[in-house]
Design a protein around this motif. Structure first.
Motif, PDB file in Angstrom:
ATOM      1  N   GLU A   1       0.866  -1.174   0.000  1.00 29.31           N
ATOM      2  CA  GLU A   1       0.000   0.000   0.000  1.00 29.31           C
ATOM      3  C   GLU A   1       0.906   1.228   0.000  1.00 29.31           C
ATOM      4  OE1 GLU A   1      -4.078   1.559   2.044  1.00 29.31           O
ATOM      5  OE2 GLU A   1      -2.799   0.236   3.214  1.00 29.31           O
ATOM      6  N   VAL A   2       0.730   2.061  -0.980  1.00 30.18           N
ATOM      7  CA  VAL A   2       1.570   3.247  -1.148  1.00 30.18           C
ATOM      8  C   VAL A   2       0.668   4.476  -1.185  1.00 30.18           C
ATOM      9  CG1 VAL A   2       3.209   4.417  -2.662  1.00 30.18           C
ATOM     10  CG2 VAL A   2       3.261   1.928  -2.464  1.00 30.18           C
ATOM     11  N   THR A   3       1.026   5.470  -0.401  1.00 35.27           N
ATOM     12  CA  THR A   3       0.271   6.716  -0.369  1.00 35.27           C
ATOM     13  C   THR A   3       1.217   7.868  -0.660  1.00 35.27           C
ATOM     14  OG1 THR A   3      -1.175   5.776   1.324  1.00 35.27           O
ATOM     15  CG2 THR A   3      -1.252   8.160   1.042  1.00 35.27           C
ATOM     16  N   ARG A   4       0.871   8.654  -1.660  1.00 29.98           N
ATOM     17  CA  ARG A   4       1.611   9.870  -2.020  1.00 29.98           C
ATOM     18  C   ARG A   4       3.097   9.604  -2.272  1.00 29.98           C
ATOM     19  NH1 ARG A   4      -1.039  14.925  -0.919  1.00 29.98           N
ATOM     20  NH2 ARG A   4       1.079  15.741  -0.918  1.00 29.98           N
ATOM     21  N   LEU A   5       3.372   8.619  -3.118  1.00 30.11           N
ATOM     22  CA  LEU A   5       4.756   8.343  -3.502  1.00 30.11           C
ATOM     23  C   LEU A   5       5.274   9.490  -4.355  1.00 30.11           C
ATOM     24  CD1 LEU A   5       7.239   6.424  -3.739  1.00 30.11           C
ATOM     25  CD2 LEU A   5       6.171   5.534  -5.815  1.00 30.11           C
ATOM     26  N   ASN A   6       6.415  10.030  -3.966  1.00 29.68           N
ATOM     27  CA  ASN A   6       7.073  11.103  -4.702  1.00 29.68           C
ATOM     28  C   ASN A   6       8.522  10.706  -4.925  1.00 29.68           C
ATOM     29  OD1 ASN A   6       5.096  13.468  -4.770  1.00 29.68           O
ATOM     30  ND2 ASN A   6       5.050  12.869  -2.624  1.00 29.68           N
ATOM     31  N   VAL A   7       9.014  10.928  -6.128  1.00 29.43           N
ATOM     32  CA  VAL A   7      10.421  10.709  -6.432  1.00 29.43           C
ATOM     33  C   VAL A   7      10.934  11.977  -7.102  1.00 29.43           C
ATOM     34  CG1 VAL A   7      12.112   9.307  -7.670  1.00 29.43           C
ATOM     35  CG2 VAL A   7      10.050   8.225  -6.754  1.00 29.43           C
ATOM     36  N   GLN A   8      12.002  12.516  -6.539  1.00 28.26           N
ATOM     37  CA  GLN A   8      12.595  13.743  -7.068  1.00 28.26           C
ATOM     38  C   GLN A   8      14.077  13.517  -7.329  1.00 28.26           C
ATOM     39  OE1 GLN A   8      11.488  16.172  -3.645  1.00 28.26           O
ATOM     40  NE2 GLN A   8      10.205  17.400  -5.013  1.00 28.26           N
ATOM     41  N   PHE A   9      14.562  14.072  -8.440  1.00 24.61           N
ATOM     42  CA  PHE A   9      15.973  14.001  -8.784  1.00 24.61           C
ATOM     43  C   PHE A   9      16.573  15.400  -8.678  1.00 24.61           C
ATOM     44  CE2 PHE A   9      14.259  10.289 -10.986  1.00 24.61           C
ATOM     45  CZ  PHE A   9      15.179   9.322 -10.614  1.00 24.61           C
ATOM     46  N   PRO A  10      17.795  15.506  -8.167  1.00 19.36           N
ATOM     47  CA  PRO A  10      18.433  16.823  -8.081  1.00 19.36           C
ATOM     48  C   PRO A  10      18.760  17.353  -9.472  1.00 19.36           C
ATOM     49  CG  PRO A  10      19.975  15.102  -7.442  1.00 19.36           C
ATOM     50  CD  PRO A  10      18.654  14.432  -7.667  1.00 19.36           C
ATOM     51  N   ILE A  11      18.494  18.647  -9.693  1.00 15.58           N
ATOM     52  CA  ILE A  11      18.820  19.233 -10.992  1.00 15.58           C
ATOM     53  C   ILE A  11      19.736  20.450 -10.865  1.00 15.58           C
ATOM     54  CG2 ILE A  11      16.831  18.366 -12.260  1.00 15.58           C
ATOM     55  CD1 ILE A  11      15.470  21.065 -11.877  1.00 15.58           C
ATOM     56  N   GLU A  12      19.891  20.975  -9.631  1.00 18.76           N
ATOM     57  CA  GLU A  12      20.798  22.109  -9.457  1.00 18.76           C
ATOM     58  C   GLU A  12      21.388  22.070  -8.050  1.00 18.76           C
ATOM     59  OE1 GLU A  12      20.743  26.995  -9.501  1.00 18.76           O
ATOM     60  OE2 GLU A  12      19.056  25.899 -10.369  1.00 18.76           O
TER      61      GLU A  12
ATOM     62  N   GLN B   1      20.569   8.477  -5.364  1.00 25.43           N
ATOM     63  CA  GLN B   1      20.508   9.421  -6.473  1.00 25.43           C
ATOM     64  C   GLN B   1      19.231  10.224  -6.539  1.00 25.43           C
ATOM     65  OE1 GLN B   1      20.213   7.053 -10.169  1.00 25.43           O
ATOM     66  NE2 GLN B   1      20.927   5.355  -8.954  1.00 25.43           N
ATOM     67  N   ALA B   2      18.272   9.937  -5.665  1.00 25.79           N
ATOM     68  CA  ALA B   2      16.984  10.640  -5.707  1.00 25.79           C
ATOM     69  C   ALA B   2      16.413  10.757  -4.314  1.00 25.79           C
ATOM     70  CB  ALA B   2      16.006   9.887  -6.614  1.00 25.79           C
ATOM     71  N   ARG B   3      15.453  11.663  -4.180  1.00 26.56           N
ATOM     72  CA  ARG B   3      14.707  11.783  -2.932  1.00 26.56           C
ATOM     73  C   ARG B   3      13.371  11.068  -3.132  1.00 26.56           C
ATOM     74  NH1 ARG B   3      14.223  17.750  -0.589  1.00 26.56           N
ATOM     75  NH2 ARG B   3      13.015  18.074  -2.489  1.00 26.56           N
ATOM     76  N   VAL B   4      13.147  10.034  -2.345  1.00 29.86           N
ATOM     77  CA  VAL B   4      11.933   9.217  -2.457  1.00 29.86           C
ATOM     78  C   VAL B   4      11.183   9.331  -1.132  1.00 29.86           C
ATOM     79  CG1 VAL B   4      11.003   6.901  -2.845  1.00 29.86           C
ATOM     80  CG2 VAL B   4      13.127   7.603  -3.992  1.00 29.86           C
ATOM     81  N   ASN B   5       9.905   9.679  -1.207  1.00 26.92           N
ATOM     82  CA  ASN B   5       9.113   9.700   0.025  1.00 26.92           C
ATOM     83  C   ASN B   5       7.670   9.354  -0.265  1.00 26.92           C
ATOM     84  OD1 ASN B   5       7.774  12.236  -0.690  1.00 26.92           O
ATOM     85  ND2 ASN B   5       9.700  13.234  -0.155  1.00 26.92           N
ATOM     86  N   GLY B   6       6.954   9.132   0.768  1.00 26.28           N
ATOM     87  CA  GLY B   6       5.561   8.702   0.727  1.00 26.28           C
ATOM     88  C   GLY B   6       5.350   7.701   1.836  1.00 26.28           C
TER      89      GLY B   6
END
Length: 158
Positions: free
Chosen positions: A90-101, A152-157
Motif C-alpha cells: 500500500e503506497v500513499t503519495r509516492l514522490n520521487v525527485q531528482f536533483p537538478i541544481e 541518487q533521488a529523494r523518495v518519500n511517501g
C-alpha cells in the motif's frame, strides 16, 4: 514469447496467491494480465481503477487517447480470483525527485519531480498494471518502491 512468460507469471500468481506489478507500454498486456491499472503521464497519475472500468469507460482524455491507438486485440482473461486476500503493498503519495541544481555548499537547490503523489494498493493474488508513455514515471516507481534510488533521488511517501 512475452505472452508465454506473462501467462506463466499469471499462473504462478494464481497458484501461490502472489501479487504482481506489471509495468509496460503495451496496453493489451496490461489489459490482459492486470486486475487494476494506473495510467501515468509525466510522473503523475492520470487515472486509476479496476482494469475493466478504466479500459471500458475511461474518464481522462489522455487515457481515451491511449486506448484509441490500435494495439491489436487484447486477450481475454477469466477472473477466477474473486476472493481478494490481504494487502501486500500500500503506497500513499509516492514522490520521487531528482536533483537538478546544486548549491555552492554541495546541497541541492532545485529538484525535478519525476513521480508525484502516486497512490496504489496491491492485494495478495492481484496484479496491478502501470501504463504510460516513455518518461511517464513507470520505471521510476518500480525503482523507488524497491529502494534502488536512495543515493541518487529523494523518495518519500507512505
Amino acid at each position: 514469447m512475452q505472452h508465454e512468460i506473462l501467462a506463466l507469471l499469471d499462473d504462478l500468481k494464481s497458484k501461490h496467491n502472489m501479487a504482481m506489478i506489471l509495468i509496460s507500454h503495451d496496453l493489451n498486456l496490461v489489459r490482459r494480465y492486470s486486475d487494476e491499472v494506473i495510467v501515468m503521464r509525466q510522473g503523475q497519475t492520470i487515472e486509476q481503477g479496476q482494469t475493466s472500468a478504466v479500459f471500458d469507460q475511461p474518464k481522462a482524455d489522455y487515457t481515451r487517447t491511449l486506448i484509441k491507438q490500435d494495439f491489436g486485440q487484447a486477450l481475454t482473461i477469466e477472473d477466477d480470483n474473486a476472493d481478494k486476500q490481504s494487502i501486500v503493498l500500500e503506497v500513499t503519495r509516492l514522490n520521487v525527485q531528482f536533483p537538478i541544481e546544486k548549491g555552492l555548499l554541495g546541497g541541492t537547490k532545485r529538484w525535478f519531480d519525476a513521480v508525484k503523489d502516486v497512490d496504489m494498493t496491491l492485494q495478495k493474488g492481484q496484479a496491478l498494471g502501470i501504463v504510460g508513455e516513455s518518461g511517464s514515471g513507470k520505471t521510476t516507481i518500480a525503482l523507488g518502491l524497491s529502494q534502488l534510488l536512495s543515493n541518487q533521488a529523494r523518495v518519500n511517501g507512505r
